[in-house]
Design a protein around this motif. Structure first.
Motif, PDB file in Angstrom:
ATOM      1  N   THR A 138       0.267  -1.324  -0.115  1.00 53.88           N
ATOM      2  CA  THR A 138      -0.173   0.155  -0.231  1.00 53.88           C
ATOM      3  C   THR A 138       0.742   1.324  -0.187  1.00 53.88           C
ATOM      4  O   THR A 138       0.903   2.419  -0.847  1.00 53.88           O
ATOM      5  CB  THR A 138      -1.706   0.490   1.321  1.00 53.88           C
ATOM      6  N   GLN A 139       2.186   1.162   0.709  1.00 51.21           N
ATOM      7  CA  GLN A 139       2.353   3.163   1.484  1.00 51.21           C
ATOM      8  C   GLN A 139       3.094   3.162  -0.357  1.00 51.21           C
ATOM      9  O   GLN A 139       2.416   4.499  -1.063  1.00 51.21           O
ATOM     10  CB  GLN A 139       3.556   2.461   1.605  1.00 51.21           C
ATOM     11  N   PRO A 140       4.031   3.007  -1.146  1.00 47.82           N
ATOM     12  CA  PRO A 140       4.550   3.406  -1.909  1.00 47.82           C
ATOM     13  C   PRO A 140       3.113   3.907  -3.686  1.00 47.82           C
ATOM     14  O   PRO A 140       3.175   4.881  -4.096  1.00 47.82           O
ATOM     15  CB  PRO A 140       4.742   2.776  -2.721  1.00 47.82           C
ATOM     16  N   ILE A 141       1.901   3.609  -3.386  1.00 51.18           N
ATOM     17  CA  ILE A 141       0.760   3.733  -3.932  1.00 51.18           C
ATOM     18  C   ILE A 141      -0.304   4.861  -3.675  1.00 51.18           C
ATOM     19  O   ILE A 141      -0.398   6.071  -4.251  1.00 51.18           O
ATOM     20  CB  ILE A 141      -0.924   2.768  -4.169  1.00 51.18           C
ATOM     21  N   VAL A 142       0.440   4.782  -2.214  1.00 45.61           N
ATOM     22  CA  VAL A 142      -0.801   5.810  -1.596  1.00 45.61           C
ATOM     23  C   VAL A 142       0.773   6.711  -1.693  1.00 45.61           C
ATOM     24  O   VAL A 142       0.446   8.088  -2.341  1.00 45.61           O
ATOM     25  CB  VAL A 142      -0.353   6.059   0.245  1.00 45.61           C
ATOM     26  N   PHE A 143       2.103   7.291  -1.595  1.00 44.36           N
ATOM     27  CA  PHE A 143       2.699   8.757  -2.281  1.00 44.36           C
ATOM     28  C   PHE A 143       2.920   8.766  -2.638  1.00 44.36           C
ATOM     29  O   PHE A 143       2.809   9.569  -3.490  1.00 44.36           O
ATOM     30  CB  PHE A 143       3.645   8.031  -1.172  1.00 44.36           C
ATOM     31  N   ASN A 144       2.498   7.662  -3.954  1.00 47.19           N
ATOM     32  CA  ASN A 144       2.530   8.397  -5.856  1.00 47.19           C
ATOM     33  C   ASN A 144       1.358   8.947  -5.937  1.00 47.19           C
ATOM     34  O   ASN A 144       0.868  10.080  -6.545  1.00 47.19           O
ATOM     35  CB  ASN A 144       2.480   6.897  -6.133  1.00 47.19           C
ATOM     36  N   ILE A 145       0.414   8.472  -5.607  1.00 48.99           N
ATOM     37  CA  ILE A 145      -0.750   9.417  -5.546  1.00 48.99           C
ATOM     38  C   ILE A 145      -1.038  10.083  -4.945  1.00 48.99           C
ATOM     39  O   ILE A 145      -2.353  11.587  -5.967  1.00 48.99           O
ATOM     40  CB  ILE A 145      -3.012   8.418  -5.436  1.00 48.99           C
ATOM     41  N   ILE A 146      -0.336  10.490  -3.961  1.00 46.40           N
ATOM     42  CA  ILE A 146      -0.546  12.459  -3.677  1.00 46.40           C
ATOM     43  C   ILE A 146       0.238  12.473  -4.107  1.00 46.40           C
ATOM     44  O   ILE A 146       0.174  14.156  -4.770  1.00 46.40           O
ATOM     45  CB  ILE A 146      -0.164  12.526  -2.229  1.00 46.40           C
ATOM     46  N   PHE A 147       1.107  12.391  -5.074  1.00 49.81           N
ATOM     47  CA  PHE A 147       2.534  12.706  -5.457  1.00 49.81           C
ATOM     48  C   PHE A 147       1.728  13.488  -6.544  1.00 49.81           C
ATOM     49  O   PHE A 147       1.829  14.858  -7.237  1.00 49.81           O
ATOM     50  CB  PHE A 147       3.605  12.627  -5.493  1.00 49.81           C
ATOM     51  N   LEU A 148       1.134  12.493  -7.393  1.00 49.92           N
ATOM     52  CA  LEU A 148       0.604  12.416  -8.718  1.00 49.92           C
ATOM     53  C   LEU A 148      -0.932  13.587  -8.883  1.00 49.92           C
ATOM     54  O   LEU A 148      -1.132  14.929  -9.632  1.00 49.92           O
ATOM     55  CB  LEU A 148      -0.432  11.320  -9.032  1.00 49.92           C
ATOM     56  N   LEU A 149      -1.534  13.489  -7.345  1.00 49.68           N
ATOM     57  CA  LEU A 149      -2.526  14.564  -7.332  1.00 49.68           C
ATOM     58  C   LEU A 149      -2.261  15.739  -7.201  1.00 49.68           C
ATOM     59  O   LEU A 149      -2.950  16.836  -7.541  1.00 49.68           O
ATOM     60  CB  LEU A 149      -3.856  13.997  -6.532  1.00 49.68           C
ATOM     61  N   ALA A 150      -0.940  16.189  -6.681  1.00 48.62           N
ATOM     62  CA  ALA A 150      -0.366  17.478  -6.549  1.00 48.62           C
ATOM     63  C   ALA A 150      -0.243  17.714  -8.075  1.00 48.62           C
ATOM     64  O   ALA A 150      -0.653  19.257  -8.024  1.00 48.62           O
ATOM     65  CB  ALA A 150       0.699  17.061  -5.559  1.00 48.62           C
ATOM     66  N   THR A 151       0.036  17.141  -8.845  1.00 48.71           N
ATOM     67  CA  THR A 151       0.543  17.431 -10.129  1.00 48.71           C
ATOM     68  C   THR A 151      -0.833  18.342 -10.709  1.00 48.71           C
ATOM     69  O   THR A 151      -0.323  18.661 -11.296  1.00 48.71           O
ATOM     70  CB  THR A 151       1.927  16.461 -10.565  1.00 48.71           C
ATOM     71  N   LEU A 357      -6.775   8.151 -15.466  1.00 47.43           N
ATOM     72  CA  LEU A 357      -5.621   6.762 -16.331  1.00 47.43           C
ATOM     73  C   LEU A 357      -4.336   7.297 -15.810  1.00 47.43           C
ATOM     74  O   LEU A 357      -4.261   5.427 -15.481  1.00 47.43           O
ATOM     75  CB  LEU A 357      -5.708   7.404 -17.850  1.00 47.43           C
ATOM     76  N   ALA A 358      -3.456   8.078 -15.707  1.00 56.90           N
ATOM     77  CA  ALA A 358      -2.546   8.142 -14.683  1.00 56.90           C
ATOM     78  C   ALA A 358      -2.580   6.517 -13.103  1.00 56.90           C
ATOM     79  O   ALA A 358      -1.080   6.308 -13.103  1.00 56.90           O
ATOM     80  CB  ALA A 358      -1.805   9.107 -14.962  1.00 56.90           C
ATOM     81  N   VAL A 359      -3.153   7.479 -12.730  1.00 52.07           N
ATOM     82  CA  VAL A 359      -3.314   6.625 -11.327  1.00 52.07           C
ATOM     83  C   VAL A 359      -3.885   5.353 -11.437  1.00 52.07           C
ATOM     84  O   VAL A 359      -2.933   4.180 -10.878  1.00 52.07           O
ATOM     85  CB  VAL A 359      -4.788   6.936 -10.709  1.00 52.07           C
ATOM     86  N   ILE A 360      -4.470   4.741 -12.693  1.00 55.00           N
ATOM     87  CA  ILE A 360      -4.539   3.630 -12.987  1.00 55.00           C
ATOM     88  C   ILE A 360      -3.231   2.958 -13.413  1.00 55.00           C
ATOM     89  O   ILE A 360      -2.926   1.669 -12.563  1.00 55.00           O
ATOM     90  CB  ILE A 360      -5.744   2.931 -13.663  1.00 55.00           C
ATOM     91  N   ILE A 361      -2.416   3.593 -14.702  1.00 49.26           N
ATOM     92  CA  ILE A 361      -1.327   2.857 -14.556  1.00 49.26           C
ATOM     93  C   ILE A 361      -0.349   3.285 -13.448  1.00 49.26           C
ATOM     94  O   ILE A 361       0.107   1.925 -13.605  1.00 49.26           O
ATOM     95  CB  ILE A 361      -0.993   3.304 -16.204  1.00 49.26           C
ATOM     96  N   SER A 362      -0.130   4.207 -13.308  1.00 50.33           N
ATOM     97  CA  SER A 362       0.905   3.745 -11.506  1.00 50.33           C
ATOM     98  C   SER A 362       0.774   2.819 -10.855  1.00 50.33           C
ATOM     99  O   SER A 362       1.369   2.190 -10.720  1.00 50.33           O
ATOM    100  CB  SER A 362       1.352   5.093 -11.547  1.00 50.33           C
ATOM    101  N   THR A 363      -0.676   2.671 -10.548  1.00 52.57           N
ATOM    102  CA  THR A 363      -0.807   1.625  -9.960  1.00 52.57           C
ATOM    103  C   THR A 363      -0.128   0.274 -10.129  1.00 52.57           C
ATOM    104  O   THR A 363       0.480  -0.032  -9.409  1.00 52.57           O
ATOM    105  CB  THR A 363      -2.078   1.404  -9.224  1.00 52.57           C
TER     106      THR A 363
END
Ligand code: PHE
Length: 459
Positions: A138-151, A357-363
């Protein structure tokens, strides 16, 4: 649509936004390592020569295509020539592929910044910390999504209120942080055997001992590959940012400033990292690059600095986070503006769709280290997981193909005058005119061809 198109309010806004794109993880985790490995000063000299010739040629070309057509890559090429649409399509595919996994790495950086800011930097230095983190479910997914949403929020705010206003603040802050850490790094001493200044020598003094002509050729290729990645060309970004560049501003001068900023930060990243790694981990430690350098070797270096290490580590990772954020912004903007120009979508619709789309692909890419783990051998000889496959495909294969096609397109089909006229339309002097023509027609495609051949493991 043309008259509604946003534009950067000043050349400075453009320069800082483009420098924000150019200065990224590559400057920090790859440049110092290549310089140390490839004969120190020799690599630096070759890099600077290539930046002034090859780099200049590529950025001027893409920015001019953007400003001239006032379109993003997908539609810019076909506006110049009907038969060139496919180059635009590829230029659009590249940021689409890179954005999700770039955010994933941005999430890793964010995690480390949080660890150091909360005072638990020493835990990050323990063996297995990085592996345990990236393989967590879970952790990398959560950090990734926060970064992605900020962008996404920044890009949703648009060219002026989002990209430009943020770059104008973040880039100077980033520069101050880099200079600060670099100066600190030079003052480091361990138990007296090695000092930061000794490390600086490893970085700066050209060491060609035992190097054959073939070795030097490989140094040229390394420098060229690094430069190519660092200046953010062949991914639609410079075309998009060029399309927001004011018609009355000096394009050539701005391109020089972008390159200067990018090269200075890469150089200072070396001053920041090499002496510190050299003092605490010796020649051995200097061999790590990429994620290993950033997420494993440097936390060890910070932990050896004692209590101060946590503070320096926090400043360092916040600085890297800013560099990654401004690069991620440019990737998302390249994709979004393609959607807006080609399909007439609103910014809101384009940002929401691409973000989803990016949330799905990055997950999925995240899970490449967990549920979806497998290991493949790539044609260039390295091993990797989903992230490495996407990275290989976009950076090593598609980007050189896009760049070679762009060179041939400009050099031979629409002719260099298309770019030169655009860059000099306010009466500016095109200083490296002859050089530009030779580079775009012959030298740049040839150099890029070697990169591509290298990607297939043929050299
Ligand atoms: N130029 C950036 C760097 O040096 C890399 C980058 C990749 C930027 C993708 C934007 C998009 O790290």
């Amino acid at each position: 649509m043309d008259e509604k198109r946003s534009s950067f309010s000043s050349s400075l806004g453009f320069v800082l936004a483009a420098a924000g794109s150019a200065v990224g993880l590559g400057n920090i985790w790859r440049f110092p390592y290549l310089a140390a490995r490839d004969g120190g000063g020799l690599f630096l000299v070759i890099y600077i020569i290539l930046a002034l010739t090859f780099g200049f040629t590529m950025i001027v070309s893409e920015t001019a295509i953007g400003r001239r057509t006032k379109q993003s890559a997908l539609t810019a090429y076909s506006k110049l020539h009907k038969g060139a649409k496919w180059i635009g399509v590829l230029q659009c595919v590249v940021p689409f592929l890179i954005f999700p996994y770039y955010c994933l790495i941005g999430g890793w950086v964010f995690k480390y910044a949080c660890a150091f800011m909360t005072g638990s930097g020493s835990a990050a230095a323990e063996e297995g910390y990085f592996g345990a983190f990236i393989t967590d479910s879970t952790q990398p997914i959560v950090f990734n999504i926060i970064f992605l949403l900020a962008t996404a929020v920044i890009i949703y705010r648009g060219v002026n209120k989002g990209i430009e206003s943020l770059s104008k603040v973040l880039m100077p802050v980033l520069l101050v942080m880099v200079v600060g850490i670099a100066v600190f790094s030079l003052t480091i001493k361990d138990d007296g055997t090695r000092t930061g200044l000794d490390g600086l020598k490893v970085y700066l003094v050209p060491d060609v001992s035992g190097m054959s002509a073939k070795d030097i050729f490989y140094v040229v290729l390394d420098a060229m590959g690094q430069l190519f990645y660092s200046i953010s060309v062949a991914m639609g970004i410079m075309i998009t940012y060029g399309s927001y560049f004011r018609d009355d501003s000096n394009l050539l001068k701005s391109v020089n400033q972008i390159e200067l900023f990018d090269t200075v930060v890469a150089f200072l990243a070396g001053v920041m990292i090499i002496p510190a790694v050299y003092v605490f981990l010796g020649e051995e430690g200097m061999r790590s690059s990429g994620p290993g350098l950033m997420f494993q070797a440097l936390p060890i270096v910070f932990s050896k600095m004692g209590a101060l290490g946590n503070v320096i580590g926090a400043v360092f990772f916040i600085m890297v986070l800013l560099a990654a954020l401004t690069s991620a912004m440019s990737l998302l903007e390249a994709v979004v503006s393609n959607f807006i120009d080609a399909f007439g979508w609103s910014r809101r619709k384009a940002v929401i769709l691409e973000t989803a789309l990016a949330v799905i692909i990055s997950t999925v890419v995240c899970l490449g280290y967990n549920l979806l783990y497998f290991d493949v051998k790539l044609p260039n000889g390295s091993h990797g997981q989903i992230l490495d496959i996407v990275d290989y495909l976009s950076n090593n294969v598609l980007m050189p193909i896009v760049a070679i096609s762009t060179c041939i397109f400009i050099g031979w089909i629409v002719k260099p005058s298309t770019v030169i006229d655009e860059a000099t339309k306010n009466g500016e002097k095109f200083g490296r005119r002859k050089l530009y023509i030779v580079m775009i027609k012959f030298v740049a495609p040839a150099l890029l061809f070697f990169l591509l051949v290298g990607a297939f493991g043929l050299i």
